[in-house]
Design an enzyme around this catalytic site. Structure first.
Site, mmCIF file in Angstrom:
data_model
loop_
_atom_site.group_PDB
_atom_site.id
_atom_site.type_symbol
_atom_site.label_atom_id
_atom_site.label_comp_id
_atom_site.label_asym_id
_atom_site.label_seq_id
_atom_site.Cartn_x
_atom_site.Cartn_y
_atom_site.Cartn_z
ATOM 1 N N ARG A 241 11.687 -15.272 14.230
ATOM 2 C CA ARG A 241 10.197 -15.728 14.455
ATOM 3 C C ARG A 241 10.239 -17.614 14.173
ATOM 4 N NH1 ARG A 241 6.086 -10.931 12.274
ATOM 5 N NH2 ARG A 241 6.978 -9.787 14.319
ATOM 6 N N CYS B 103 0.322 -0.909 0.146
ATOM 7 C CA CYS B 103 0.173 0.443 -0.426
ATOM 8 C C CYS B 103 1.213 1.344 -0.235
ATOM 9 C CB CYS B 103 -0.892 -0.049 0.871
ATOM 10 S SG CYS B 103 -1.585 -2.054 1.675
HETATM 11 C C1 LIG Z 1 -0.051 -0.174 -5.273
HETATM 12 C C2 LIG Z 1 -0.898 -0.741 -4.163
HETATM 13 C C3 LIG Z 1 -1.653 0.412 -3.719
HETATM 14 C C4 LIG Z 1 -2.187 -0.887 -2.432
HETATM 15 N N1 LIG Z 1 -2.958 0.728 -1.327
HETATM 16 C C5 LIG Z 1 -3.380 -0.131 -0.497
HETATM 17 C C6 LIG Z 1 -4.465 0.691 0.585
HETATM 18 O O1 LIG Z 1 -4.037 1.441 1.025
HETATM 19 N N2 LIG Z 1 -5.232 0.350 1.735
HETATM 20 C C7 LIG Z 1 -5.705 -1.435 1.527
HETATM 21 O O2 LIG Z 1 -5.749 -1.976 2.572
HETATM 22 N N3 LIG Z 1 -4.461 -2.029 0.685
HETATM 23 C C8 LIG Z 1 -4.310 -1.610 -0.617
HETATM 24 N N4 LIG Z 1 -3.567 -2.597 -1.589
HETATM 25 C C9 LIG Z 1 -3.787 -3.654 -1.370
HETATM 26 C C10 LIG Z 1 -2.718 -4.200 -0.449
HETATM 27 O O3 LIG Z 1 -1.490 -4.433 -0.906
HETATM 28 C C11 LIG Z 1 -2.841 -6.291 -1.111
HETATM 29 O O4 LIG Z 1 -4.027 -6.301 0.325
HETATM 30 C C12 LIG Z 1 -2.267 -6.941 0.149
HETATM 31 O O5 LIG Z 1 -0.886 -7.189 -0.113
HETATM 32 C C13 LIG Z 1 -2.683 -8.936 -0.209
HETATM 33 O O6 LIG Z 1 -1.284 -9.805 0.715
HETATM 34 P P1 LIG Z 1 -1.662 -10.458 -0.049
HETATM 35 O O7 LIG Z 1 -1.037 -11.385 1.145
HETATM 36 O O8 LIG Z 1 -3.436 -11.083 0.544
HETATM 37 O O9 LIG Z 1 -1.384 -10.798 -1.116
HETATM 38 P P2 LIG Z 1 0.202 -10.427 -1.569
HETATM 39 O O10 LIG Z 1 0.309 -9.131 -1.413
HETATM 40 O O11 LIG Z 1 -0.841 -10.598 -2.989
HETATM 41 O O12 LIG Z 1 0.515 -11.264 -1.546
HETATM 42 C C14 LIG Z 1 0.758 -13.069 -2.516
HETATM 43 C C15 LIG Z 1 2.245 -13.443 -2.452
HETATM 44 O O13 LIG Z 1 2.120 -14.861 -3.237
HETATM 45 C C16 LIG Z 1 2.572 -15.040 -3.710
HETATM 46 N N5 LIG Z 1 2.592 -16.270 -4.115
HETATM 47 C C17 LIG Z 1 1.347 -16.389 -4.872
HETATM 48 N N6 LIG Z 1 1.663 -18.034 -5.741
HETATM 49 C C18 LIG Z 1 2.077 -18.622 -5.531
HETATM 50 C C19 LIG Z 1 3.336 -19.561 -5.691
HETATM 51 N N7 LIG Z 1 2.471 -20.943 -6.169
HETATM 52 N N8 LIG Z 1 4.336 -19.771 -5.036
HETATM 53 C C20 LIG Z 1 5.019 -19.579 -3.761
HETATM 54 N N9 LIG Z 1 4.615 -18.027 -3.702
HETATM 55 C C21 LIG Z 1 3.227 -17.362 -4.470
HETATM 56 C C22 LIG Z 1 3.116 -14.065 -5.059
HETATM 57 O O14 LIG Z 1 4.195 -13.834 -5.079
HETATM 58 C C23 LIG Z 1 2.814 -13.029 -3.274
HETATM 59 O O15 LIG Z 1 4.332 -12.204 -3.685
HETATM 60 C C24 LIG Z 1 -2.916 -2.198 -2.098
HETATM 61 C C25 LIG Z 1 -1.742 -2.647 -3.787
HETATM 62 C C26 LIG Z 1 -1.266 -2.421 -4.476
HETATM 63 C C27 LIG Z 1 -0.757 -3.233 -5.194
#
Ligand SMILES: Cc1cc2nc3c(=O)[nH]c(=O)nc-3n(C[C@H](O)[C@H](O)[C@H](O)COP(=O)(O)OP(=O)(O)OC[C@H]3O[C@@H](n4cnc5c(N)ncnc54)[C@H](O)[C@@H]3O)c2cc1C
Length: 457
Positions: A78, A50
């Site tokens: 951890r 974010c």
């Molecule tokens: C520019 C930007 C601005 C944002 N601003 C906001 C905000 O202001 N407020 C807010 O609430 N949210 C915001 N978000 C959204 C927020 O960043 C995401 O909701 C959050 O990162 C989700 O986290 P996650 O761990 O679910 O997924 P992700 O961050 O997508 O992480 C998932 C990870 O899994 C890994 N992965 C996937 N498949 C595999 C596999 N098969 N094997 C190994 N690794 C794998 C990927 O490489 C990735 O690193 C923003 C996002 C962006 C891009």
């Protein structure tokens, strides 16, 4: 914090950002004896995506400033076994193992688990158009993407085309303008900020215009062209050429649910992984959290897919606690989101009028304008509040708040009211803070509720 005495066993976590690392940390905290292995196909873990737009705005800040927990700390402090640049390519729920590809060293191996957390997140949509594979056509999703854009910005590009006018497109239009680029936003749909109320959209459009950002809605992007150096030089849309040294595709995200689907896990109607409020999937030994998964929506009273960081952190933590034997529930989301574009705070919570109608409500709505501070107090600015409620029951369904100060955090009042299933009358009677420097005696939220109550039956 109920935690059973079930032995922890071996846990595999797929994905090492917000949801995955929250889950892994939670398991290790509750079950210090557990073997928790996180596979992350990227080069970074546990970062605040974010914050990327604001990091890109500042040439002095390194992109990895956004990393919250370093791989070293995750391992040492951890006790998490962490494998970067390792991609899980298959989940086998009969054998209870995953196949993992080492993206750097090469080779594949299998890793057994007693419990699995799928936290694979979402990916940015890449448009399959001619020229969209050129260097300089970027998306902004991972820290690797952020690093690539930061690198391009070091060469002082002059012009950028941003494709997509959702919140990331708006944030990037803002920060790239602040970095001195001439920004053009191209949006396929007929309005900026698809899904937001027209008055909010008009205010955002004024803000963009007053900062010299060009934008075109209803724009059909056809492709991109290279310059003499082989990098992108222009975007073609509606037969017109928009010069660009950088193209940022901010055209939405999709859940990374394919791995889970191939393993036979249930996929919800939204296309994301189905999970209950314990974050357990259709298989009892598999949990899902974050942007790859659906979330329970408290207004809709069913699952929805609104991928945001705050949800990913909470769901990851709950999935981890439950893997460790607890019995915790994710209370749910109400669809709260916000951003800043130049000097304007823009936020929403709950349903729009159109969404409410599609859900079978009979919505009524008002939009009001009230000052941010007391009448005689200097420097106040207008706050616009748009509220939506159900005509018959008076139930609050959603709202948007826009203004130069005190707007985004006022939307938290709406988020709280929605979570509590308040009616407009309940909101009208809220005892909100009043002091001249930060609120008028009738807070903008109360003024909106006073107007809306006249429309409910
Ligand atoms: C520019 C930007 C601005 C944002 N601003 C906001 C905000 O202001 N407020 C807010 O609430 N949210 C915001 N978000 C959204 C927020 O960043 C995401 O909701 C959050 O990162 C989700 O986290 P996650 O761990 O679910 O997924 P992700 O961050 O997508 O992480 C998932 C990870 O899994 C890994 N992965 C996937 N498949 C595999 C596999 N098969 N094997 C190994 N690794 C794998 C990927 O490489 C990735 O690193 C923003 C996002 C962006 C891009």
């Amino acid at each position: 914090m109920a935690t059973s005495d079930k032995p922890p066993g071996r846990v595999v976590v797929v994905g090492g950002v917000a949801a995955g690392m929250s889950a892994a940390s939670q398991i290790r905290r509750r079950r210090p004896g557990a073997k928790v292995t996180v596979f992350e196909r990227g080069g970074y873990i546990s970062y605040g995506a974010c914050g990327m737009p604001y990091n890109l705005e500042d040439p002095e800040r390194a992109i990895d400033d956004l990393v919250v927990l370093s791989p070293q700390k995750a391992r040492k402090e951890r006790g998490i076994e962490l494998e970067l640049r390792h991609e899980v390519t298959e989940i086998d729920l009969e054998r209870m193992d995953v196949e993992v590809a080492d993206l750097e060293g090469g080779g594949r191996r299998r890793e057994p688990f007693d419990a699995l957390v799928v936290a694979t997140g979402a990916r940015a949509v890449r448009l399959p158009l001619p020229g969209f594979d050129l260097p300089g056509v970027e998306v902004l999703r991972t820290l690797d993407d952020g690093a690539a854009i930061k690198h391009i910005l070091e060469d002082d590009p002059a012009q950028v085309v941003v494709i997509g006018a959702g919140y990331i497109g708006m944030e990037m239009a803002h920060v790239l303008t602040e970095r001195g680029l001439q920004v053009t936003v191209l949006e396929k749909l007929s309005q900026l900020l698809p899904g937001w109320h027209e008055e909010t959209v008009a205010m955002v459009a004024d803000e963009l215009e007053s900062h010299g950002v060009a934008f075109h809605t209803g724009a059909a992007v056809e492709g991109a062209e290279a310059g003499a150096d082989g990098t992108v030089a222009a975007v073609i849309a509606d037969g017109k050429t928009f010069e660009a040294d950088l193209v940022l595709v901010a055209a939405g995200v999709r859940p990374n649910a394919e791995l889970a689907a191939a393993a036979g896990l249930r996929i919800g109607d939204t296309g994301a992984i189905w999970a209950n409020q314990s974050q357990q999937t259709s298989h009892p030994a598999v949990w899902a959290a974050g942007d790859c998964a659906e979330a329970y929506h408290r207004v809709l009273r069913r699952n929805a897919w609104i991928p945001l960081g705050t949800t990913a952190n909470k769901q990851g933590r709950i999935a981890g606690a439950n893997v460790a034997g607890a019995d915790e529930r994710f209370a749910g989301i109400v669809g709260t989101a916000g951003f800043v574009v130049f000097d304007l705070e823009v936020a929403r919570s709950g349903l729009s009028e159109k969404e409410a109608r599609a859900e079978g409500f009979d919505p009524v709505a008002v939009t009001i304008r009230q000052r941010s501070r007391a009448h005689a107090y200097p420097d106040s600015s207008p706050v616009h509040v748009h509220l939506v409620a159900d005509r018959e029951s008076g139930l609050l369904l959603g709202g948007e708040v826009v203004g130069r100060e005190g707007a985004a955090l006022r939307s938290n009042i709406l988020a709280t009211a929605l979570a509590a299933h308040m009616t407009v009358a309940d909101v009208q009677n809220l005892d909100l803070v009043y002091a001249p420097p930060f609120a008028p005696v009738w807070d903008p939220i109360l003024v909106a509720a006073n107007q809306l109550i006249k429309k409910v039956s």
